[in-house]
Design a protein around this motif. Structure first.
Motif, PDB file in Angstrom:
ATOM      1  N   THR A 290      17.883   8.478   5.648  1.00 51.48           N
ATOM      2  CA  THR A 290      17.563   9.788   6.317  1.00 51.48           C
ATOM      3  C   THR A 290      16.434   9.416   7.304  1.00 51.48           C
ATOM      4  OG1 THR A 290      15.957  10.215   4.543  1.00 51.48           O
ATOM      5  CG2 THR A 290      18.225  11.181   4.528  1.00 51.48           C
ATOM      6  N   ALA A 291      16.516  10.014   8.421  1.00 48.79           N
ATOM      7  CA  ALA A 291      15.312  10.095   9.419  1.00 48.79           C
ATOM      8  C   ALA A 291      14.002  10.658   8.867  1.00 48.79           C
ATOM      9  CB  ALA A 291      15.842  10.565  10.561  1.00 48.79           C
ATOM     10  N   GLY A 292      13.016  10.211   9.199  1.00 50.54           N
ATOM     11  CA  GLY A 292      11.784  10.685   8.876  1.00 50.54           C
ATOM     12  C   GLY A 292      10.569   9.908   9.283  1.00 50.54           C
ATOM     13  N   LYS A 293       9.270  10.601   9.136  1.00 52.20           N
ATOM     14  CA  LYS A 293       8.096   9.871   9.719  1.00 52.20           C
ATOM     15  C   LYS A 293       7.995   8.257   8.954  1.00 52.20           C
ATOM     16  CE  LYS A 293       3.162  10.067   9.748  1.00 52.20           C
ATOM     17  NZ  LYS A 293       2.052  11.140   9.556  1.00 52.20           N
ATOM     18  N   ILE A 294       8.482   8.179   7.795  1.00 49.30           N
ATOM     19  CA  ILE A 294       8.391   6.779   6.998  1.00 49.30           C
ATOM     20  C   ILE A 294       9.228   5.973   7.654  1.00 49.30           C
ATOM     21  CG2 ILE A 294       8.734   5.643   4.989  1.00 49.30           C
ATOM     22  CD1 ILE A 294       8.017   8.300   3.402  1.00 49.30           C
ATOM     23  N   LYS A 295      10.484   6.457   7.828  1.00 51.86           N
ATOM     24  CA  LYS A 295      11.332   5.383   8.488  1.00 51.86           C
ATOM     25  C   LYS A 295      11.118   5.008   9.978  1.00 51.86           C
ATOM     26  CE  LYS A 295      16.314   4.735   9.559  1.00 51.86           C
ATOM     27  NZ  LYS A 295      17.690   5.133   9.470  1.00 51.86           N
ATOM     28  N   LEU A 296      10.847   6.031  10.771  1.00 53.28           N
ATOM     29  CA  LEU A 296      10.369   5.636  11.982  1.00 53.28           C
ATOM     30  C   LEU A 296       8.909   4.927  12.223  1.00 53.28           C
ATOM     31  CD1 LEU A 296      10.609   9.206  13.514  1.00 53.28           C
ATOM     32  CD2 LEU A 296      12.124   7.306  14.050  1.00 53.28           C
ATOM     33  N   ASP A 297       8.136   4.849  11.404  1.00 55.59           N
ATOM     34  CA  ASP A 297       7.063   4.162  11.253  1.00 55.59           C
ATOM     35  C   ASP A 297       7.427   2.661  10.948  1.00 55.59           C
ATOM     36  OD1 ASP A 297       3.976   3.647  11.218  1.00 55.59           O
ATOM     37  OD2 ASP A 297       4.054   3.727   9.389  1.00 55.59           O
ATOM     38  N   LEU A 298       8.229   2.770   9.697  1.00 60.15           N
ATOM     39  CA  LEU A 298       8.461   1.399   9.259  1.00 60.15           C
ATOM     40  C   LEU A 298       9.456   0.703  10.277  1.00 60.15           C
ATOM     41  CD1 LEU A 298       9.749   1.448   5.542  1.00 60.15           C
ATOM     42  CD2 LEU A 298       7.904   0.083   6.762  1.00 60.15           C
ATOM     43  N   LYS A 299      10.056   1.399  10.661  1.00 60.55           N
ATOM     44  CA  LYS A 299      11.190   0.857  12.121  1.00 60.55           C
ATOM     45  C   LYS A 299      10.548   0.191  12.973  1.00 60.55           C
ATOM     46  CE  LYS A 299      15.412   1.929  14.407  1.00 60.55           C
ATOM     47  NZ  LYS A 299      16.547   2.987  14.718  1.00 60.55           N
TER      48      LYS A 299
ATOM     49  N   THR B 106       0.874  -1.181   0.058  1.00 60.79           N
ATOM     50  CA  THR B 106       0.018  -0.017  -0.098  1.00 60.79           C
ATOM     51  C   THR B 106       0.969   1.307  -0.046  1.00 60.79           C
ATOM     52  OG1 THR B 106      -1.677  -1.261   1.280  1.00 60.79           O
ATOM     53  CG2 THR B 106      -1.756   1.289   1.307  1.00 60.79           C
ATOM     54  N   LEU B 107       1.913   1.228   0.627  1.00 58.58           N
ATOM     55  CA  LEU B 107       2.848   2.041   0.880  1.00 58.58           C
ATOM     56  C   LEU B 107       3.394   2.654  -0.487  1.00 58.58           C
ATOM     57  CD1 LEU B 107       4.166   4.469   2.770  1.00 58.58           C
ATOM     58  CD2 LEU B 107       6.012   2.766   3.055  1.00 58.58           C
ATOM     59  N   LYS B 108       3.932   1.520  -1.179  1.00 60.88           N
ATOM     60  CA  LYS B 108       4.636   1.608  -2.299  1.00 60.88           C
ATOM     61  C   LYS B 108       3.785   2.434  -3.538  1.00 60.88           C
ATOM     62  CE  LYS B 108       6.646  -0.943  -6.126  1.00 60.88           C
ATOM     63  NZ  LYS B 108       7.257  -2.158  -6.895  1.00 60.88           N
ATOM     64  N   ALA B 109       2.255   2.033  -3.260  1.00 58.34           N
ATOM     65  CA  ALA B 109       1.154   2.567  -4.348  1.00 58.34           C
ATOM     66  C   ALA B 109       1.146   4.063  -4.148  1.00 58.34           C
ATOM     67  CB  ALA B 109      -0.011   1.585  -4.244  1.00 58.34           C
ATOM     68  N   SER B 110       1.595   4.530  -3.130  1.00 53.30           N
ATOM     69  CA  SER B 110       1.187   5.854  -2.868  1.00 53.30           C
ATOM     70  C   SER B 110       2.345   6.629  -2.472  1.00 53.30           C
ATOM     71  CB  SER B 110       0.547   6.251  -1.686  1.00 53.30           C
ATOM     72  OG  SER B 110       0.903   5.526  -0.437  1.00 53.30           O
ATOM     73  N   SER B 111       3.617   5.861  -3.193  1.00 45.50           N
ATOM     74  CA  SER B 111       4.941   6.579  -2.988  1.00 45.50           C
ATOM     75  C   SER B 111       5.351   7.513  -4.056  1.00 45.50           C
ATOM     76  CB  SER B 111       5.984   5.605  -2.956  1.00 45.50           C
ATOM     77  OG  SER B 111       6.026   4.854  -4.352  1.00 45.50           O
ATOM     78  N   GLN B 112       4.393   7.882  -4.768  1.00 43.80           N
ATOM     79  CA  GLN B 112       4.758   9.003  -5.925  1.00 43.80           C
ATOM     80  C   GLN B 112       5.278  10.240  -5.357  1.00 43.80           C
ATOM     81  OE1 GLN B 112       1.990   7.479  -5.784  1.00 43.80           O
ATOM     82  NE2 GLN B 112       1.829   6.028  -7.526  1.00 43.80           N
ATOM     83  N   GLY B 113       4.982  10.652  -4.217  1.00 45.15           N
ATOM     84  CA  GLY B 113       5.393  11.940  -3.510  1.00 45.15           C
ATOM     85  C   GLY B 113       6.573  11.745  -2.873  1.00 45.15           C
ATOM     86  N   PHE B 114       7.197  10.665  -2.863  1.00 44.86           N
ATOM     87  CA  PHE B 114       8.454  10.421  -2.134  1.00 44.86           C
ATOM     88  C   PHE B 114       9.519  10.682  -2.990  1.00 44.86           C
ATOM     89  CE2 PHE B 114       6.616   6.633   0.311  1.00 44.86           C
ATOM     90  CZ  PHE B 114       5.581   7.327   0.956  1.00 44.86           C
ATOM     91  N   ASP B 115      10.659  11.254  -2.329  1.00 43.17           N
ATOM     92  CA  ASP B 115      11.889  11.406  -3.114  1.00 43.17           C
ATOM     93  C   ASP B 115      12.280  10.173  -3.684  1.00 43.17           C
ATOM     94  OD1 ASP B 115      14.211  10.249  -1.497  1.00 43.17           O
ATOM     95  OD2 ASP B 115      13.400  11.651   0.011  1.00 43.17           O
ATOM     96  N   PRO B 116      13.158  10.235  -4.735  1.00 45.90           N
ATOM     97  CA  PRO B 116      13.533   8.909  -5.508  1.00 45.90           C
ATOM     98  C   PRO B 116      14.122   7.945  -4.811  1.00 45.90           C
ATOM     99  CG  PRO B 116      13.963  10.819  -6.939  1.00 45.90           C
ATOM    100  CD  PRO B 116      13.494  11.319  -5.471  1.00 45.90           C
ATOM    101  N   ARG B 117      15.274   8.396  -3.620  1.00 43.90           N
ATOM    102  CA  ARG B 117      15.729   7.519  -2.686  1.00 43.90           C
ATOM    103  C   ARG B 117      14.769   6.727  -2.020  1.00 43.90           C
ATOM    104  NH1 ARG B 117      21.178   9.118   0.357  1.00 43.90           N
ATOM    105  NH2 ARG B 117      21.810   9.009  -1.817  1.00 43.90           N
TER     106      ARG B 117
END
Length: 199
Positions: free
Chosen positions: A156-165, A84-95
């Motif tokens: 890089t730290a961020g909301k996505i990484k913290l949630d995934l972690k 689901t996260l991948k399907a909505s990842s268009q707004g993420f930076d390329p990395r």
């Protein structure tokens, strides 16, 4: 008049000296589930996860299977979240997009590895027990490594990484306990299939 208290006191002392061995023998036996989880990396989580298997008849194989089932269910949920996260990842930076895509594959691999582990535990065979245990240990260890690799992709730290972690750590704790119980099963004589009698 003074002899009666002395004899009563003597009688009480006799009872006192007789009672300790009886009390020691009456000590309740340890909970087999807590004993099984005592050396796990996350013992409280182990007991909580396997609470449905707390009856005295629970064997190492039962507990190992239950732990893998719990880990597999949580890993499948994580895999669905990542898709689901991948399907909505268009707004993420390329990395971040690459990191999410890699995580999808890694956790999908974990689902496959834990599925194979559970299948192996459900079809143990006399004469192949150690080989099957080695497979189960390898696949479960790989599932743990996949989670670590998934998280390391987010530099890089961020909301996505913290949630995934947090989500991956939750799965990793269950899987670590499952690996412990698999290792315990591998060392358990009662976990091995009985050899068939006859020629």
């Amino acid at each position: 008049m003074q002899t009666q208290p002395i004899s009563t006191l003597a009688f009480m002392l006799v009872l006192l000296f007789l009672s300790p061995p009886r009390a020691a023998g009456a000590r309740p036996s340890p909970d087999p589930l807590r004993s099984s989880c005592a050396q796990a990396r996350y013992p409280a989580l182990c007991v909580q996860t396997l609470s449905n298997f707390s009856n005295p008849a629970a064997k190492p194989l039962d507990l190992a299977q239950a732990a893998v089932k719990a880990s597999l269910a949580r890993t499948r949920a994580l895999s669905a979240y990542l898709r689901t996260l991948k399907a909505s990842s268009q707004g993420f930076d390329p990395r971040q997009q690459v990191a999410v895509s890699d995580c999808v594959q890694q956790i999908a691999d974990s689902v496959s590895e834990l599925s194979k582990t559970l299948n192996e535990l459900q079809h143990l065979r006399d004469g192949a027990f150690q080989w099957q245990m080695s497979n189960a240990q390898t696949w479960t260890s790989a599932a743990i490594t996949n989670g670590d690799t998934c998280i390391s992709g987010f530099n890089t730290a961020g909301k996505i990484k913290l949630d995934l972690k947090r989500r991956v750590a939750d799965v990793s704790m269950l899987t670590s306990n499952a690996l412990y119980l698999i290792n315990r099963l591998a060392d358990s004589v009662t976990g091995k299939p009985r050899a068939k009698s006859g020629n």
